[in-house]
Scaffold this motif. Structure first.
Motif: not given
Length: 232
Positions: A1-25
């Motif tokens: 929620m903080w990242l969405q409010l801070r960067c103004g991202l929509e739920p779908r791009p935010l979910a894609a970014l989260g998936a990329v970070m999980v794969v990288a980890a």
């Protein structure tokens, strides 16, 4: 929620970014796990008596349950014919001339005995009957027209009490002379005579007297002494 409010991202791009970070980890974790140091055990000592052949299923390996088979040692083949015998040609004044098969280590006397013995009246003074035979050798006994005339001690003719060779009557043939006959040449001993015979066997005879220069042990000086006494 903080990242969405801070960067103004929509739920779908935010979910894609989260998936990329999980794969990288996950990939980073796998990389560091595979590169970790591992303990390596020392090889077991080789048992005494084990052969170099350790292929499973091989008749000489331990895995097959069969006894170990020793490796053949390299070396020169024995100077005998197949069957554990030597083959010599006995010719001249013997009762049964021809090819004779003898045990290894046989001597000239054994070859003469196998050929029925020497004919009566044959002079064998210059024949070394104690010499050990080699495979493929020819033994000539009292050949007519030999290189040495036989005479008496007082200079009589042939048959007048022979005592041995007195001098060359004709050049000695390098292609037919035996080791005993070659030893009567000046400066030729048993070893050099055998070298002359071995060269003849390897090259199929002598085509010229000059081939004596290629025999091991014959230099220029010795060749000059032997040249007038021999022929091809």
């Amino acid at each position: 929620m903080w990242l969405q409010l801070r960067c103004g991202l929509e739920p779908r791009p935010l979910a894609a970014l989260g998936a990329v970070m999980v794969v990288a980890a996950v990939l980073a974790g796998v990389h560091f796990w595979s590169g970790r140091p591992q303990a390596v055990s020392a090889p077991e000592p080789v048992k005494e008596g084990a052969t170099a052949s350790g292929v499973p299923g091989d008749p000489g390996s331990e895995d097959s349950g069969a006894p170990l088979r020793p490796e053949p040692s390299p070396g020169l083949p024995p100077a005998v014919a197949p069957g554990g015998q030597i083959v010599v040609d006995v010719s001249g004044k013997v009762r049964r001339p021809g090819i004779r098969r003898l045990p290894p280590g046989s001597r000239v006397a054994d070859a003469l005995r196998a050929a029925g013995g020497v004919r009566d009246g044959t002079d064998v003074t210059g024949l070394n009957r104690a010499r050990v035979l080699a495979d493929g050798e020819q033994v000539v006994v009292g050949a007519p027209g030999g290189p040495w005339p036989v005479g008496g001690a007082g200079g009589g003719g042939p048959g007048a009490g022979a005592t041995g060779p007195v001098g060359p009557a004709a050049p000695l043939s390098l292609s037919t002379a035996t080791v005993d006959q070659l030893e009567t040449l000046p400066g030729v001993g048993p070893v050099l005579a055998q070298h002359i015979v071995d060269y003849r066997a390897e090259h199929g005879g002598y085509r010229s007297v000059d081939e004596l220069r290629e025999v091991d042990g014959i230099g220029d000086r010795r060749f000059e002494d032997l040249q007038p006494l021999v022929r091809p």
